[in-house]
Design an enzyme around this catalytic site. Structure first.
Site, PDB file in Angstrom:
ATOM      1  N   GLU A   1      -0.419  -0.392  -4.450  1.00  0.00           N
ATOM      2  CA  GLU A   1      -1.850  -0.234  -4.235  1.00  0.00           C
ATOM      3  C   GLU A   1      -2.135   1.159  -3.689  1.00  0.00           C
ATOM      4  O   GLU A   1      -1.534   1.587  -2.696  1.00  0.00           O
ATOM      5  CB  GLU A   1      -2.359  -1.294  -3.258  1.00  0.00           C
ATOM      6  CG  GLU A   1      -2.098  -2.725  -3.729  1.00  0.00           C
ATOM      7  CD  GLU A   1      -2.636  -3.761  -2.757  1.00  0.00           C
ATOM      8  OE1 GLU A   1      -3.392  -3.358  -1.836  1.00  0.00           O
ATOM      9  OE2 GLU A   1      -2.312  -4.951  -2.907  1.00  0.00           O
TER      10      GLU A   1
ATOM     11  N   ASN B   1       0.834  -1.196   0.000  1.00  0.00           N
ATOM     12  CA  ASN B   1       0.000   0.000   0.000  1.00  0.00           C
ATOM     13  C   ASN B   1       0.875   1.254   0.000  1.00  0.00           C
ATOM     14  O   ASN B   1       1.911   1.309   0.672  1.00  0.00           O
ATOM     15  CB  ASN B   1      -0.906   0.011   1.234  1.00  0.00           C
ATOM     16  CG  ASN B   1      -1.992  -1.054   1.150  1.00  0.00           C
ATOM     17  OD1 ASN B   1      -2.943  -0.914   0.395  1.00  0.00           O
ATOM     18  ND2 ASN B   1      -1.827  -2.133   1.911  1.00  0.00           N
TER      19      ASN B   1
ATOM     20  N   GLU C   1     -11.227  -8.808  -1.964  1.00  0.00           N
ATOM     21  CA  GLU C   1     -10.609  -8.670  -0.643  1.00  0.00           C
ATOM     22  C   GLU C   1     -11.558  -9.142   0.453  1.00  0.00           C
ATOM     23  O   GLU C   1     -12.776  -9.136   0.289  1.00  0.00           O
ATOM     24  CB  GLU C   1     -10.236  -7.208  -0.373  1.00  0.00           C
ATOM     25  CG  GLU C   1      -9.206  -6.639  -1.317  1.00  0.00           C
ATOM     26  CD  GLU C   1      -8.871  -5.198  -0.966  1.00  0.00           C
ATOM     27  OE1 GLU C   1      -7.694  -4.919  -0.685  1.00  0.00           O
ATOM     28  OE2 GLU C   1      -9.781  -4.346  -0.992  1.00  0.00           O
TER      29      GLU C   1
END
Length: 756
Positions: free
Chosen positions: A615, A583, A708
């Protein structure tokens, strides 16, 4: 020996020979009296020759060259006339043409001196300097008239009119050159050279005047043989001084300030003489008139000085007031600054002990600067300042205490003003019609409060208002600062944790839904606190974002992920792990060095660009041009970008057109309950419809998808029916250390090798 030194020695030799001849003539009667007249033209010719080189560099020296040549010619004419009429030499006057030529030379010299530039002066300094020079000139001239030229005119055996005229012109040159030399500061003509010119005119003229008064006509012999030959010697010394100055040996430039005062003292000499009983003859009257004129000029000079001092005093006071204003007010908004605000708060606490402070922080002001530019941000700050002035009026002191932070000092009800401020902020402000929100903290002084304690309480209240959702106000109460202080302390501990390597990277596998084989990993960070144990990211990531430590923390996770992924590829082969993701926050993307950090991590680890997935959330993508440039630069490098938490924002579909995404990750909120039939089939159907729309849109755009938050086999089955092939979640695999991922890859590789 230099050429200039040779001329100095030659003119000195002429002066010495003239002196020796004069002693021999007056003591033993050796030679004819007419011989005395040959030394001046000989020395003058040598001095004129010494000037030849300087004539090529400056108009002043060219004029002096012409002047000295004419004077020398005039005295040479006198010498020839004296030798022809040797019997009448003592009683014979200087031929009028010769005197006229010499006088013309003196006048040219005076004109040359007048054109020599003096120190530069501004409009306010020019007239005082002119007066100073005029006072110096008239004062010195009056004294030389009184003690030199006037006695010659009234002596029993006075010299001829021609000789008297030349002596007077010599004295004028001396006074003019001395005055000019005192006001030269740099420039093409050296001050020392000008002083030698002054001496060349003054010393022989003064000495001749004294000799004429004391000895009458017989003084012509020592004057012509001893005194006047000093003039050529002094001229050659001036030439040598100018040559040294041209070679970089110029004396330091100092504008003379003492000469006018010396002249003022000297001009009183005739006044003192009259007071002591000297007869008031006409030469004395001339000196007295000059003294009166000098006194009048001094009065004018004093008036100008007093006026200039008054102006300087006014300017100094205005400058002091301006500086005082600048150090106590903000340069952009003209509001009081932090220093003045603290002073006024201290005064209020000292006098009444009662004061309330509003601390106002504009919410998300950095976004305005990033998206619209600092110019628009400055206009917004000016509008906020104007709004504070109008709302506070005369009931308090508004101030700008930081970049986008304002404060108000009040003695009345602060909550009323806070409400009015929030209401005003609900309408567009500034010339760009912007909506702005603010978080306001209120603190009221209690008994024993200090400036620092009141400001600290207001800061805690303002920070609490931000934590409660911004666009509101909070009044400080006891105990309010404890969670805020804990959060601030957490930021300090984060810095220490980075320095002490307390962070660890774990990896959550991304699995194939058709066989639970590992496809990739998502890197997650955990904090192994020495006393609190493992701290979850939900607790420390916000503090890292707020303090800016997310940048070095993200850099650590990036390098560790690239290093570990490259190690797995090297150990288990290129088909074992297809991607390694992590991330990235908006704060990292705003960092101008972020793209370079990614390139460096890939280069150091050897991980192929296409194996790295970064991400980003939908909110991060919408954070301005810097973020957009960074994302497109990463895409051009071959790095794959994933849009995380897809479907939760307001612009998800339009983002897929503007954002260079390669992967869409379906948010957990659409996976939860996607398989449940609990009497509310519409809810499950809505989630499935969103999930179906996302995968259809992704396939249409050529994007990969990952679901997810999968927590049950039923969710896996439903997602597979909808077309999803990749997913992650606790049902498939928990986040695990790198060693467990290695064991999983080894087991997977072993199982593959056993297949027929």
């Amino acid at each position: 020996m230099t050429r200039e030194a040779l001329y100095v020695r030659a003119t000195a030799a002429v002066a010495v020979i003239g002196t020796a001849w004069c002693v021999a003539y007056l003591g033993a009667g050796i030679g004819a009296e007419a011989t005395a007249y040959v030394f001046v033209p000989i020395g003058g010719a040598l001095a004129t020759a010494s000037l030849h080189r300087l004539t090529r560099r400056d108009p002043f020296w060219r004029a002096v060259f012409v002047s000295l040549g004419l004077i020398t010619f005039g005295y040479a004419w006198l010498a020839v006339d004296s030798l022809i009429h040797a019997d009448e030499v003592r009683t014979r006057a200087m031929p009028t043409p010769a005197a006229a030529i010499a006088a013309l030379g003196f006048l040219i010299a005076m004109g040359a001196l007048a054109r020599v530039p003096v120190a530069a002066a501004g409009a306010t300094e020019r007239w005082p300097m002119v007066l100073d020079r005029l006072i110096a000139f008239l004062g010195c001239a009056a004294v030389l008239w009184y003690i030199g030229l006037a006695p010659m005119l009234t002596a029993r055996e006075s010299l001829s009119h021609q000789a008297t005229l030349l002596v007077g012109l010599g004295l004028l040159i001396a006074v003019g050159a001395a005055t000019k030399a005192s006001y030269i500061a740099g420039g093409p003509v050296d001050r020392v050279a000008i002083r030698f010119i002054a001496a060349a005119g003054g010393v022989p003229a003064a000495a001749t005047a004294v000799l004429a008064v004391q000895f009458g006509l017989i003084a012509s012999v020592p004057a012509q043989a001893v005194v006047l030959p000093l003039a050529p010697l002094l001229i050659t010394l001036g030439v040598a001084a100018q040559t040294r100055a041209d070679q970089g040996l110029r004396s330091p430039a100092r504008v003379g300030v003492l000469l006018p005062y010396i002249a003022m003292i000297l001009v009183d000499v005739p006044l003192i003489a009259v007071a002591l009983g000297e007869p008031l003859r006409w030469p004395v009257r001339v000196a007295l008139i000059a003294a009166v004129v000098v006194t009048g000029l001094v009065m004018v000079r004093l008036y100008l000085t007093a006026r200039e001092n008054a102006r300087l005093l006014r300017n100094a006071r205005a400058q002091e007031e301006r500086l005082q204003y600048e150090v106590s007010h903000d340069g952009l908004t003209a509001l009081a600054n932090r220093a003045l605000f603290r002073d006024r708060l201290a005064e209020a606490l000292a006098t009444s002990g009662q004061a309330s402070v509003l601390l106002i922080d504009l919410d998300d002001f950095k976004t305005v600067n990033d998206l619209l530019g600092h110019g628009v941000g400055d206009h917004l700050l000016l509008s906020v300042a104007d709004l504070l002035r109008s709302l506070v009026g005369g009931n308090g002191l508004p101030a700008r205490v930081g970049g986008d932070e304002f404060a108000v000092l009040l003695t009345s009800d602060p909550e009323t003003l806070a409400g009015r401020l929030l209401a005003a902020f609900s309408q567009p402000i500034s010339e760009h019609r912007l909506l702005v929100q603010a978080s306001i903290g209120i603190a009221t002084a209690t008994e024993g409060a200090t400036v620092d304690s009141v400001l600290r309480d207001a800061d805690v209240a303002m920070y609490t208002a931000k934590q409660q959702g911004k666009a509101g106000f909070v009044r400080y109460v006891d105990g309010l600062g404890e969670p805020v202080l804990a959060h601030m302390q957490l930021g300090g501990e984060l810095r220490r944790a980075l320095d002490n390597n307390e962070f660890r990277v774990v990896y959550q596998p991304i699995m194939r839904l058709d066989g639970s084989r590992l496809f990739g990993v998502e890197a997650l960070v955990r904090w192994h606190h020495p006393s609190r144990g493992v701290v979850g990211p939900a607790e420390f990531i916000p503090a890292a974002e707020r303090t800016g430590l997310i940048v070095p923390l993200g850099r650590f996770v990036l390098r560790e992920t690239c290093r570990q992924a490259a190690s797995w590829l090297a150990e288990f082969g290129p088909d074992a792990l297809h991607e390694a993701g992590l991330n990235v926050s908006a704060r990292q993307l705003h960092d101008p060095d972020f793209v370079a950090d990614v390139a460096a991590a890939l280069a150091e680890s050897g991980l192929p660009c296409e194996r790295l997935v970064l991400e980003v959330t939908e909110s991060a993508v919408l954070r301005g041009q810097q973020v957009s440039r960074a994302l497109y630069d990463l895409d051009r490098m071959g790095i794959r970008l994933a849009l995380d938490d897809f479907g939760t924002g307001e612009s998800s579909l339009s983002l897929l057109r503007a954002f260079p995404a390669a992967i869409v990750k379906l948010d957990k909120s659409f996976v939860d309950g996607i398989e449940i039939d609990d009497g509310h089939p519409a809810a499950a159907g809505a989630r499935q419809a969103v999930a179906r729309a996302v995968i259809q849109l992704a396939h249409a755009l050529g994007l990969d998808t990952v679901a997810e938050g999968i927590e049950s086999p039923e969710q896996v089955a439903t997602l597979r029916e909808l077309g999803y092939t990749l997913g992650q979640g606790f049902h498939l695999a928990h986040p695990m250390p790198a060693a467990e991922v290695s064991r999983l890859l080894a087991h997977q590789q072993s199982a593959t090798s056993r297949l027929p």
